[in-house]
Write a protein that holds these residues in place. Structure first.
Motif: not given
Length: 340
Positions: A285-311
């Protein structure tokens, strides 16, 4: 039977291009450096102190004269000269180890098949055949990478503060179950697994315009200036590695932000965040942060936020899982074919 001592001397002569006749002190003094600077140069290059042994020759003197001329002509200051020298020494040491390890299989096979009298004999013959050609290839590759690095630096802009700090997407590809698998493999099989993983990962990364920063055996750290290209890279790494029976599953994570480039490495919060996210990602699987997600635009990728967890170091973070949108057809581009 060929004398082993003579073969060792022949191998050293072929690779160095001369007989060593000078001590380290004699070489540095003839090249124009004082004792302290000479010792500093050898340490920077990664060479051990040979003491009173004759371990150097005229080519070493010529190399020292190059260092002296750069400082004398004020091309760069002394600190920069030794920083560049240290980078060269560390890089060449790693390259030399890599080269020797790479030809071991051929040497062993030739000896086993009776095509060579011994490992040492075969090493001498290989040195005779490929050393001059590889030296030319080495210079070519260095110039190409230097041109690419200079172009990246120019593209960052004219603001001095931007030259070593820029926004990038950092990727961390990590093999799952690597420790358990490595404990069950012999050394040859483990080495082949690591090489296969690194080769496939680096081919994918390069094909999408990214750069491998370093390989860590069971992980590869890479960067890309384009978040979308970095996500394509991550998904393709999963495709080419996670689907293979001879390799463990892989987890890939991406984070975007300001990084500092130093000593051929990158540093900054995105590097640490990508590593933390890779540890909580599910296999293949591939995980990304919200900044990366904001730079992807629409159309090519499907994204789904997962529950918050401590890092560790970042507090509670909501990772975002990303995949290719069904039915999306990427533009066809001329890219080198990847291994199957």
């Amino acid at each position: 039977m060929t004398n082993r001592s003579e073969l060792r001397e022949e191998l050293a002569r072929l690779l160095l291009g001369e007989e060593p006749t000078l001590t380290g002190l004699e070489a540095t003094e003839r090249g124009g450096l004082g004792v302290e600077q000479g010792e500093r140069l050898w340490r920077a290059l990664g060479f051990p102190n040979a003491g009173e042994a004759a371990a150097y020759g005229e080519r070493d003197v010529e190399a020292i004269e190059v260092v002296v001329s750069m400082m004398r002509d004020d091309l760069v200051d002394e600190a920069t000269v030794f920083r560049l020298t240290r980078a060269l020494g560390q890089t060449m040491a790693k390259l030399a180890d890599w080269q020797v390890a790479t030809i071991v299989d051929q040497v062993e096979n030739d000896v086993a098949a009776g095509r060579a009298e011994s490992r040492l004999v075969e090493s001498v013959e290989i040195a005779q055949r490929i050393a001059p050609r590889f030296e030319a290839l080495l210079l070519y590759a260095w110039r190409r990478h230097l041109a690419a690095a200079a172009a990246r630096l120019e593209a960052l802009g004219a603001v001095d503060a931007e030259l070593l700090s820029t926004t990038m997407t950092v990727g961390f590809a990590d093999l799952s179950r690597f420790t358990a698998m490595s404990n069950a493999l012999d050394q040859a099989a483990l080495g082949a697994l690591v090489e296969d993983f690194e080769n496939r990962a680096t081919d994918v990364i390069a094909s999408h315009g990214g750069r491998v920063i370093k390989a860590l055996g069971d992980a590869v750290l890479f960067v890309n200036t384009d978040p979308a290209a970095a996500v394509r890279t991550a998904l393709e790494v999963v495709q080419h590695i996670g689907s293979r029976e001879n390799l463990p599953d892989v987890r890939v994570a991406l984070a975007t932000g300001s990084v500092v480039s130093r000593l051929g490495d990158v540093f900054g919060p995105p590097v640490n965040l990508a590593a933390r996210l890779s540890h909580v990602a599910r296999s293949n699987r591939v995980l990304i942060d919200d900044v990366t997600a904001a730079g992807l635009g629409d159309g090519e990728f499907e994204m789904r936020a997962l529950p918050a967890r401590p890092l560790r170091g970042f507090g509670n973070v909501s990772p975002i899982t990303v995949s290719r949108r069904r039915g999306f057809r990427p533009r066809v581009s001329a890219r080198p074919s990847l291994p199957t």
